[in-house]
Design a protein around this motif. Structure first.
Motif, PDB file in Angstrom:
ATOM      1  N   MET A  23       0.833  -1.197   0.000  1.00 25.55           N
ATOM      2  CA  MET A  23       0.000   0.000   0.000  1.00 25.55           C
ATOM      3  C   MET A  23       0.874   1.256   0.000  1.00 25.55           C
ATOM      4  O   MET A  23       1.530   1.563   0.993  1.00 25.55           O
ATOM      5  N   PRO A  24       0.894   1.979  -1.072  1.00 23.76           N
ATOM      6  CA  PRO A  24       1.845   3.083  -1.144  1.00 23.76           C
ATOM      7  C   PRO A  24       1.485   4.300  -0.296  1.00 23.76           C
ATOM      8  O   PRO A  24       2.360   5.083   0.011  1.00 23.76           O
ATOM      9  N   LEU A  25       0.235   4.476   0.061  1.00 25.16           N
ATOM     10  CA  LEU A  25      -0.163   5.707   0.768  1.00 25.16           C
ATOM     11  C   LEU A  25      -0.820   5.401   2.108  1.00 25.16           C
ATOM     12  O   LEU A  25      -1.657   4.504   2.207  1.00 25.16           O
ATOM     13  N   THR A  26      -0.508   6.174   3.129  1.00 26.01           N
ATOM     14  CA  THR A  26      -1.215   6.084   4.402  1.00 26.01           C
ATOM     15  C   THR A  26      -2.497   6.907   4.304  1.00 26.01           C
ATOM     16  O   THR A  26      -2.627   7.761   3.424  1.00 26.01           O
ATOM     17  N   PRO A  27      -3.438   6.685   5.221  1.00 28.68           N
ATOM     18  CA  PRO A  27      -4.663   7.507   5.199  1.00 28.68           C
ATOM     19  C   PRO A  27      -4.362   9.005   5.338  1.00 28.68           C
ATOM     20  O   PRO A  27      -5.005   9.833   4.688  1.00 28.68           O
ATOM     21  N   ASP A  28      -3.361   9.366   6.153  1.00 31.14           N
ATOM     22  CA  ASP A  28      -3.001  10.786   6.285  1.00 31.14           C
ATOM     23  C   ASP A  28      -2.531  11.377   4.964  1.00 31.14           C
ATOM     24  O   ASP A  28      -2.907  12.496   4.583  1.00 31.14           O
ATOM     25  N   GLN A  29      -1.700  10.616   4.290  1.00 35.69           N
ATOM     26  CA  GLN A  29      -1.197  11.093   2.996  1.00 35.69           C
ATOM     27  C   GLN A  29      -2.344  11.244   2.005  1.00 35.69           C
ATOM     28  O   GLN A  29      -2.425  12.228   1.264  1.00 35.69           O
ATOM     29  N   GLN A  30      -3.247  10.247   1.996  1.00 35.63           N
ATOM     30  CA  GLN A  30      -4.390  10.314   1.093  1.00 35.63           C
ATOM     31  C   GLN A  30      -5.248  11.540   1.405  1.00 35.63           C
ATOM     32  O   GLN A  30      -5.753  12.210   0.488  1.00 35.63           O
ATOM     33  N   ALA A  31      -5.371  11.841   2.678  1.00 41.14           N
ATOM     34  CA  ALA A  31      -6.178  13.013   3.077  1.00 41.14           C
ATOM     35  C   ALA A  31      -5.540  14.306   2.590  1.00 41.14           C
ATOM     36  O   ALA A  31      -6.233  15.231   2.135  1.00 41.14           O
ATOM     37  N   GLU A  32      -4.224  14.377   2.662  1.00 38.12           N
ATOM     38  CA  GLU A  32      -3.536  15.584   2.167  1.00 38.12           C
ATOM     39  C   GLU A  32      -3.758  15.747   0.664  1.00 38.12           C
ATOM     40  O   GLU A  32      -3.939  16.855   0.158  1.00 38.12           O
ATOM     41  N   ILE A  33      -3.688  14.615  -0.049  1.00 41.61           N
ATOM     42  CA  ILE A  33      -3.906  14.648  -1.504  1.00 41.61           C
ATOM     43  C   ILE A  33      -5.338  15.086  -1.820  1.00 41.61           C
ATOM     44  O   ILE A  33      -5.565  15.943  -2.682  1.00 41.61           O
ATOM     45  N   ASP A  34      -6.292  14.520  -1.089  1.00 41.60           N
ATOM     46  CA  ASP A  34      -7.693  14.889  -1.321  1.00 41.60           C
ATOM     47  C   ASP A  34      -7.921  16.374  -1.070  1.00 41.60           C
ATOM     48  O   ASP A  34      -8.654  17.043  -1.806  1.00 41.60           O
ATOM     49  N   ALA A  35      -7.284  16.880  -0.035  1.00 44.50           N
ATOM     50  CA  ALA A  35      -7.447  18.306   0.281  1.00 44.50           C
ATOM     51  C   ALA A  35      -6.915  19.155  -0.877  1.00 44.50           C
ATOM     52  O   ALA A  35      -7.546  20.129  -1.298  1.00 44.50           O
ATOM     53  N   ALA A  36      -5.745  18.766  -1.403  1.00 45.11           N
ATOM     54  CA  ALA A  36      -5.162  19.538  -2.508  1.00 45.11           C
ATOM     55  C   ALA A  36      -6.054  19.477  -3.739  1.00 45.11           C
ATOM     56  O   ALA A  36      -6.195  20.465  -4.466  1.00 45.11           O
ATOM     57  N   ARG A  37      -6.674  18.328  -3.982  1.00 40.13           N
ATOM     58  CA  ARG A  37      -7.552  18.187  -5.147  1.00 40.13           C
ATOM     59  C   ARG A  37      -8.865  18.953  -4.985  1.00 40.13           C
ATOM     60  O   ARG A  37      -9.583  19.176  -5.956  1.00 40.13           O
ATOM     61  N   GLY A  38      -9.150  19.346  -3.772  1.00 40.70           N
ATOM     62  CA  GLY A  38     -10.403  20.059  -3.520  1.00 40.70           C
ATOM     63  C   GLY A  38     -10.342  21.539  -3.818  1.00 40.70           C
ATOM     64  O   GLY A  38     -11.372  22.191  -3.954  1.00 40.70           O
ATOM     65  N   GLU A  39      -9.134  22.065  -3.923  1.00 41.49           N
ATOM     66  CA  GLU A  39      -8.991  23.520  -4.051  1.00 41.49           C
ATOM     67  C   GLU A  39      -8.739  23.960  -5.488  1.00 41.49           C
ATOM     68  O   GLU A  39      -7.613  24.017  -5.936  1.00 41.49           O
ATOM     69  N   SER A  40      -9.791  24.337  -6.170  1.00 42.40           N
ATOM     70  CA  SER A  40      -9.649  24.797  -7.544  1.00 42.40           C
ATOM     71  C   SER A  40      -9.487  26.310  -7.580  1.00 42.40           C
ATOM     72  O   SER A  40     -10.071  27.035  -6.773  1.00 42.40           O
ATOM     73  N   GLN A  41      -8.648  26.789  -8.524  1.00 39.80           N
ATOM     74  CA  GLN A  41      -8.387  28.223  -8.664  1.00 39.80           C
ATOM     75  C   GLN A  41      -8.645  28.656 -10.104  1.00 39.80           C
ATOM     76  O   GLN A  41      -8.602  27.829 -11.013  1.00 39.80           O
ATOM     77  N   GLN A  42      -8.815  29.955 -10.300  1.00 37.25           N
ATOM     78  CA  GLN A  42      -8.879  30.518 -11.643  1.00 37.25           C
ATOM     79  C   GLN A  42      -7.473  30.835 -12.136  1.00 37.25           C
ATOM     80  O   GLN A  42      -6.647  31.319 -11.366  1.00 37.25           O
ATOM     81  N   THR A  43      -7.209  30.557 -13.396  1.00 35.34           N
ATOM     82  CA  THR A  43      -5.908  30.919 -13.958  1.00 35.34           C
ATOM     83  C   THR A  43      -6.056  31.303 -15.418  1.00 35.34           C
ATOM     84  O   THR A  43      -6.984  30.835 -16.097  1.00 35.34           O
ATOM     85  N   LEU A  44      -5.140  32.150 -15.887  1.00 32.97           N
ATOM     86  CA  LEU A  44      -5.087  32.522 -17.299  1.00 32.97           C
ATOM     87  C   LEU A  44      -4.090  31.665 -18.062  1.00 32.97           C
ATOM     88  O   LEU A  44      -3.918  31.815 -19.266  1.00 32.97           O
ATOM     89  N   ARG A  45      -3.400  30.790 -17.342  1.00 34.40           N
ATOM     90  CA  ARG A  45      -2.358  29.977 -17.992  1.00 34.40           C
ATOM     91  C   ARG A  45      -2.950  28.879 -18.858  1.00 34.40           C
ATOM     92  O   ARG A  45      -4.102  28.480 -18.702  1.00 34.40           O
ATOM     93  N   ALA A  46      -2.121  28.337 -19.759  1.00 35.37           N
ATOM     94  CA  ALA A  46      -2.504  27.178 -20.558  1.00 35.37           C
ATOM     95  C   ALA A  46      -2.866  26.046 -19.600  1.00 35.37           C
ATOM     96  O   ALA A  46      -2.098  25.727 -18.687  1.00 35.37           O
ATOM     97  N   THR A  47      -4.038  25.452 -19.793  1.00 39.81           N
ATOM     98  CA  THR A  47      -4.574  24.452 -18.881  1.00 39.81           C
ATOM     99  C   THR A  47      -5.056  23.266 -19.695  1.00 39.81           C
ATOM    100  O   THR A  47      -5.645  23.431 -20.753  1.00 39.81           O
TER     101      THR A  47
END
Lengths: 302, 302, 302, 302
Positions: free
Chosen positions: C1-25
């Protein structure tokens, strides 16, 4: 004339002082050392130093304690194997240092090869000489009508004469004004770092350029190629002559696998296999674009 | 014992063959060539080749035709100027090639210096020797209590003995199993590229490493530093002894400006100016963090 | 198992935060961001960030002010042209940053690609986890009998069992002793920078790795190749899946010209031209060595 | 006027298209994106893309799974620590891509920074515009009388007028002849790759330039410095303003440790320690050369 008598005397003095060394030494390169190989109207290439020989490549590939195998044939076979399989690190174990005099527009192409060491003559610190590249009549080519970055037929008659007049006239006038701006005769004299901006891109500069053999081969593959601009290709050609004497086995492998070889895309390989099986393949059926098909056919003709 | 009799014989043979050359030659380096300078229990550093000398640095800086000025003093002054002002390209005009035998965990730090050429002994292709780094008692240090990546006091008595037992025992068992897995005696024998993964990070590897003098100085500044791990520092120290004989003027400038010098932040310079004016400065009034203030005070003590 | 629940939670948190950008996406890459693509038994590849898209390649090639042409077809044609003619600099205009968890012996191959940025987890500063790569039965291959750095048939029965026992047993014992040496329970505890040397090369490490698209393609060409060691090839394969979603046109050109293509030497082209003209060519008459001829025939078969 | 209405329209269109992204995003940089910051008479700097922010630096330094610590203060402290101790790899984890329009003689200095990606407008392929750098009166400096590569007082009266006349006149004539040589009106027209050599070094070129933050700081340290030539310094200054908005904590550390700091040699530190102990030190007793002593005194004055 690329060298003054003083410069020639310095070169002769350096060539007069032989030393004993335990390092790998190549007689063919010793003959090149310090001498100026003339290129274009005022340029040259001079070998200042070199490290390694063909054996240094196989010695590093084997991480051996001494010089490696005595059998020259084994070394050649290994060198060919390394070249064929893009094992580039052993070729990085040889190094060459050149002193090159070249027009600025050639230097601007050359410097794009980033994995090298360079010390250029500073026009902030020193005054440049009155030396400009003026093409010979047979290199005064028209814009290619099929290739946006190539040359077509040689210019003739009046047009050629007018072009040469402009190039010569503008070079001389630019240098006259460069000198006039720098002059401190009855005036302050413009800073050298500003005055130099009046000089056109055919003015000569010079530099020390040091590079390993792998990156040199990469440079030569692109710049000794028929698609390279003539004015940089003649430098690459001059360097090829030197490398041939320095690492003959590596150079022969380079010629066979890089300069004389060809590569095909997956679509090209498909077409090739069909052709070998006796099928007829056309540009349309190959899936290649017109440009790619033209290059494919040219490769097969050789 | 880092070298077998066969290896020593190959080295002796290479040292027996002297050649004539017109290249820049340094007698002090000729004396180093090919010999193994022993480092740690099985490691070594050997000079395989070198290019350039102190004069090559100033020759490139001046882009000159011959060897540059005859006055050694002028060359030294220019070298010090170049070092002081971070004019790094002339130092890139010298190159050195080393053969190094070193533990894998040291190799893993070393390879982080990317601007160098490397050929490492391949454990996919060849079988590694039964050679492991086992620290001497006086280097068996405890974890530092103040620095997360440093060492504290030397381990004593039973703890030291137990640590050495584990390191020795695990190394030997790992190697026994490595051999057992590779063995084709009555079995297929595991692929070398897989079997090697059983070997711990204190196993010895070796490589050819080639680097220019500027990047070598950068390596030495970080790895001959008191904060570097002892096991890589001894390699850096051994290389320093070689460089001192190769380019004495450049090495002296390196010692003065890099190894023996210090740098201060804008906050540090503010504090320094106040102290020179007779004011008392404390960590709080300086605006520096505790860690930075500690380093600032240490610099001033020397 | 490569990820602990804490690590997975950090990843989920990062995926939850969407921002506006003018950059190529690139929507396809947004779907990959931060998620762990599992590789081997404990490893992964995660996309941390990316810069650019297919249009960024043609925009740079044209040095244009806006996004370049609207016609997707023109962009694809230009990308194919750039790839075919080794115009590498426009591909350098895209950049990707990955977080990778991988065994140390894989990391040691990977790091040989020098034109990249790396931050590795420090075993001088931190304590490594008890995670070791143990191959699955079907990857436990014997040494190849024809290729010195390759694999042959899969090990069977008792031999396979004994090999797995050794790998598992030595890994666990090495980690037990690593912990025992580090322990400060009633003793000083060995410095982390020393204790780590007891860990074998199948222990997992991790790093942030950032690279431009040109150098990534070079890495993938060598490491997603059938001659690469299986354990690094699975990482390259996982990255290929990501790149396909990121820059589909560039990836298609890469597949066609690099992965699916072939190259021939001057001797190979001679042979090919004769074969197309209906002549019979043999290894002997081709001038190729046996190894080269074998590879030549394999290319033609596909 | 650096931009045509068409170019401005393309930029405005790009600024109008906002996308959702999960990547690290910096509002201050979004405001810069695509806009042209004017530099010199026809030049500019435009941010085309960026990767990472201050948190990306600490995230990589910690090899963490999410965004790292929530405490901004901790991130700032870590960034200052990394900068102070020359831990450069975490700064390499941020990347920026610029579109720059600049005179050729500035481009020739700029390109010496090799660790960057570049796509330059091709004068082999395309025709350059009639745009030349003509210095403003207050930047028309005389050669420095104390520094071989620096500027002295501003030129006055007739000399200034004559210099401007020459620069303007030669630029226009060179461009007239460039056009005349290229013209296919009743003639073949000289190849673009040849005609361009008539253009002086104050002609404008443009390129896409991509670089990581560590190498950008190195560029800025040398080119935003008071010893840099004015015409490149103004570009560096414009980039500093951008970086300040992109990674404010890293930029503050850069200012404190690199731009506002000072470094001393071993001899300098000796002198400093004596001065702090109340001793008088002179150039002679310090062992420093005159030039070095002058710089030492200047550092202490600030």
């Amino acid at each position: 004339m690329p060298l003054t008598p003083d410069q020639q005397a310095e070169i002769d003095a350096a060539r007069g002082e032989s030393q004993q060394t335990l390092r790998a030494t190549v007689p063919g390169m010793e003959a090149h050392l310090y001498k100026a190989h003339e290129v274009l109207d005022h340029g040259f290439v001079r070998v200042i130093d070199y490290m390694g020989d063909d054996s240094a490549i196989t010695q590093a590939a084997r991480v051996s304690y001494g010089k490696g195998t005595k059998a020259v044939q084994n070394d050649e076979g290994l060198i060919r194997y390394l070249m064929r399989h893009w094992h580039s690190t052993p070729f990085e174990m040889c190094e060459i240092k050149l002193h090159v005099k070249l027009p600025v527009f050639v230097a601007r192409q050359w410097i794009r090869h980033r994995t090298a060491n360079v010390n250029e003559y500073s026009a902030r610190y020193s005054i440049l000489d009155r030396e400009f590249y003026i093409p010979q009549a047979e290199h005064l080519a028209a814009q290619s009508t099929v290739n946006n970055q190539g040359r077509g037929a040689v210019l003739q008659g009046e047009e050629a004469a007018r072009v040469l007049d402009m190039l010569r006239g503008d070079s001389m006038r630019a240098y006259d004004h460069y000198e006039a701006m720098l002059s401190q005769d009855g005036q302050d004299g413009l800073a050298r770092e500003l005055a130099r901006m009046n000089l056109p891109a055919n003015v000569y500069t010079q530099w020390y350029w040091k590079v390993d053999l792998h990156n040199l081969f990469h440079f030569l593959r692109l710049r000794a190629d028929s698609h390279a601009q003539y004015e940089i290709r003649v430098y690459a050609d001059a360097i090829c002559e030197v490398v041939k004497d320095w690492v003959p086995a590596a150079y022969a492998a380079f010629e066979d696998y890089r300069m004389g070889g060809a590569q095909f895309s997956a679509r090209g390989m498909d077409a090739l296999r069909k052709m070998l099986a006796g099928e007829t393949v056309t540009q349309e059926s190959s899936g290649m674009s017109k440009g790619e098909w033209r290059e494919f056919e040219a490769s097969l003709k050789g």
